[in-house]
Design an enzyme around this catalytic site. Structure first.
Site, PDB file in Angstrom:
ATOM      1  CB  SER B  41      41.602  37.678  43.127  1.00 40.61           C
ATOM      2  OG  SER B  41      41.201  37.806  42.025  1.00 40.61           O
ATOM      3  CD  GLU B  62      43.549  50.385  44.394  1.00 39.33           C
ATOM      4  OE1 GLU B  62      43.084  51.471  44.530  1.00 39.33           O
ATOM      5  OE2 GLU B  62      42.584  49.230  44.159  1.00 39.33           O
ATOM      6  CG  HIS B 113      40.841  40.256  37.286  1.00 38.53           C
ATOM      7  ND1 HIS B 113      41.746  39.134  37.999  1.00 38.53           N
ATOM      8  CD2 HIS B 113      39.589  39.811  37.559  1.00 38.53           C
ATOM      9  CE1 HIS B 113      40.879  38.288  38.365  1.00 38.53           C
ATOM     10  NE2 HIS B 113      39.505  38.883  38.660  1.00 38.53           N
ATOM     11  CG  ASP B 121      34.451  40.791  38.092  1.00 37.33           C
ATOM     12  OD1 ASP B 121      33.639  40.182  38.705  1.00 37.33           O
ATOM     13  OD2 ASP B 121      35.582  40.491  38.073  1.00 37.33           O
ATOM     14  NE  ARG B 171      37.632  35.866  35.489  1.00 38.57           N
ATOM     15  CZ  ARG B 171      36.471  36.166  35.226  1.00 38.57           C
ATOM     16  NH1 ARG B 171      35.387  36.788  36.245  1.00 38.57           N
ATOM     17  NH2 ARG B 171      35.578  35.659  34.266  1.00 38.57           N
TER      18      ARG B 171
END
Lengths: 305, 316
Positions: B41, B62, B113, B121, B171
């Protein structure tokens, strides 16, 4: 990359041009177990003195970690005090950064900094910050202080060493209480995935954290089994037995078998100072004059066997 | 430069990251990518294929990704952590503070994003506060390019400079604004138009809106100065000060009006003690699932809103 401004800063502050450098080659393999024990006592005395002088700092965990630190700095770590940023050096990550005094004591005795300079601990302008600062203090490989984070950095260093086909190893020390942080387990997963047999993790298993016994605050269960279940080669030793520490470093820690190593060290918080031993209250408290004098007297008498 | 031609071709700026990181990885073996599971992505797939030994995937972790990147950086690597903006700025915020910014390590955080672009989303994935959080950390540089080519150039600049950089991408596809020979300097605003009546300072995916608004305002005889403020930290303070004589300034951003571009410009204006400011951006509220353009509309981040604000300032 920081070496030039950093050294200038240290010199400027401490006027150490004479005794800071030039310690030369340390004949590590020749350091006997007896000498390492003696060094561990010296480190304890220095750390307690630093905290007393600063009237601030963390004596309890410094004392529990002292024997492993002595073995690392005076026998195991392939480092050069005259070239702290030497790219092929072994790395040491003090993930439980609050016990910085014991590392500073080792850096002084090993010749990275002068013996007197460490007593500026926690003072304005001092390279000896409350928690290790790689920008201010020579010999610190990564700044730490926020628990749970240093081990990830050690994993990054070990991956770089592996990819670059370097021989250096990365040693990390975490606290048992610190293993309550989820990020520790993320780092452990990555160390196993990347087969980091150049990574050796010590758990300073002193069973105490600020609020009391880990068992009561948040039980860690059997850390040896947990590391093992995650895929580490794991062993458990008496973290105050220099014989066991040296033996483990000489054999267990040197296996190149594609697995990271974990050495759970059963220790006593405050080890060597009777009134600090096993007392959570001495996690982050400075001794007063009487307490300090008693601590030094006890330490000079040597550790009870 | 002046923008006159109508932009037609569109590309997501996350694609710019995917392409530029391959070019960088080719010429510099110290360039690493630290993926946090969402490589496809975030467009790191080409890099992974070409340079597996410069790639690490830490899985859905993360915090560990940020720490590993810091560790790599201490050995001279130049790691790019790649993830979504909402996670890259928040889930690893403390790790970035402690292990990247505090020791001033050469780690880049490259986030797709950004802003409202992950529209469908929902609010959980729309990063409306990321640049503000990153702007608060000493040593950090914060950048969002307006289109594909500028984003590529800014990524290259970020790789070439020493120190932590937060880079934010879209995105969704956004129109191409610049041609590929245009150059960009971190911390230096790009002047797209010169004008005297009103100044518009935009960044990221809103620059295209500002360009269109400026064109329509010009058609109505209003002279517009337009800046692409791709770097919000260090802010090009001189470029903002140069707008003070015009006195009427509008900021446009796909970010909360708190702590982002609008706030950074407001700080300069307030300290200078002159000028009037209107901030266009997310109105300090969480988003919801909706097309990206719809979310912009709900928050008043449209060409019409910019024109309306300009007219309002001009009649004051």
């Amino acid at each position: 990359m920081f070496s030039t401004p950093l050294v200038i800063q240290v010199y400027k502050y401490m006027s150490l041009q004479e005794d800071h450098l030039g310690t030369g080659v340390w004949h590590m393999q020749q350091t006997s177990v007896e000498q390492l024990k003696q060094h561990a006592i010296e480190l304890r005395k220095t750390a307690v003195t630093m905290v007393y002088e600063a009237q601030s700092g963390h004596p309890g965990g410094s004392l529990s970690a002292a024997d492993v630190i002595s073995a690392l700095y005076f026998r195991e770590l392939n480092v050069d005090p005259t070239n702290p940023k030497w790219e092929d050096r072994d790395r040491f990550v003090l993930s439980k950064g609050h016990v910085a005094p014991i590392q500073y004591a080792a850096l002084a005795l090993r010749g990275f900094v002068s013996n007197e300079s460490v007593y500026t601990l926690r003072q304005y302008g001092s390279p000896f910050q409350g928690h290790p600062d790689m920008k201010k203090c020579p010999g610190i490989d990564i700044s730490t202080g926020s628990l749970g984070q240093g081990l990830s950095c050690a994993v990054g260093m070990a991956i770089a060493g592996q990819r670059d086909e370097k021989d250096y190893r990365v040693f990390a020390m975490v606290g048992d209480g610190e293993c309550q942080e989820g990020q520790i387990w993320e780092a452990i997963q990555a160390a196993v995935k990347y087969k980091l047999d150049n990574l050796i993790v010590f758990v300073d298993n002193n069973r105490l954290q600020i609020d009391g016994f880990c068992e009561d605050v948040m039980p860690l269960l059997d850390l040896e089994k947990k590391f093992d279940a995650f895929g580490f080669d794991t062993t458990r030793i008496d973290g105050h037995s220099m014989e066991q520490i040296v033996e483990t470093l000489d054999t267990f820690a040197k296996q190149k078998n594609g697995k990271p190593k974990c050495i759970v060290c059963d220790t006593v918080k405050g080890k060597g100072v009777s009134y600090m031993e096993d007392q959570a209250a001495w996690h982050g408290t400075a001794p007063n004059k009487e307490e300090f004098e008693l601590a030094i007297k006890e330490l000079e008498g040597g550790l009870p066997v | 430069m002046s923008v006159t031609k109508k932009a037609v071709e569109k590309k997501a700026t996350r694609a710019a990251f995917g392409d530029e990181i391959v070019r960088l990885g080719e010429s510099n073996k110290d360039i690493y990518v630290v993926d946090i599971d969402i490589g496809k992505s975030c467009k790191t797939d080409k890099f992974i294929e070409k340079f597996p030994m410069q790639h690490i995937n830490v899985g859905i972790a993360e915090q560990n990704g940020a720490g590993i990147a810091a560790g790599l950086a201490t050995t001279g690597k130049i790691p790019f952590i790649s993830t979504y903006a909402v996670f890259g700025s928040l889930r690893m915020a403390e790790q970035i503070r402690q292990e990247v910014c505090y020791p001033n390590l050469n780690v880049k955080i490259a986030c797709s994003h950004g802003g409202l672009t992950p529209g469908n989303d929902g609010g959980s994935h729309q990063a409306i506060e990321d640049m503000g959080v990153m702007r608060s950390f000493p040593n950090m540089t914060v950048i969002m390019g307006a289109d594909y080519h500028s984003t590529r150039k800014l990524i290259a600049e970020a790789a070439a400079m020493y120190g932590p950089v937060y880079l934010r991408f879209t995105r969704d596809a956004v129109p191409m604004i610049y041609d590929e020979n245009e150059t960009f300097e971190i911390g230096k605003a790009k002047k797209l138009r010169d004008g005297e009546d009103i100044a518009i300072i935009a960044n990221g995916d809103t620059v295209r809106l500002a360009i269109e608004a400026a064109e329509q305002l010009e058609q109505n005889g209003i002279s517009v100065k337009l800046l692409d403020m791709h770097t919000i930290k260090p802010l090009d303070v001189e470029a903002v000060k140069d707008c003070l004589d015009i006195g009427r300034i509008i900021t446009v951003e796909d970010h909360n009006i708190l702590n982002g571009l609008g706030s950074a410009v407001a700080e300069v204006i307030a300290e200078a003690g002159k000028g009037q400011l209107a901030r266009i951006g997310v109105q300090d509220r969480f988003g919801e699932s909706a097309p990206y353009e719809k979310l912009l509309e709900i928050n008043g981040i449209t060409v019409e809103d910019i024109i309306a604000k300009a007219n309002q300032l001009l009649t004051n």
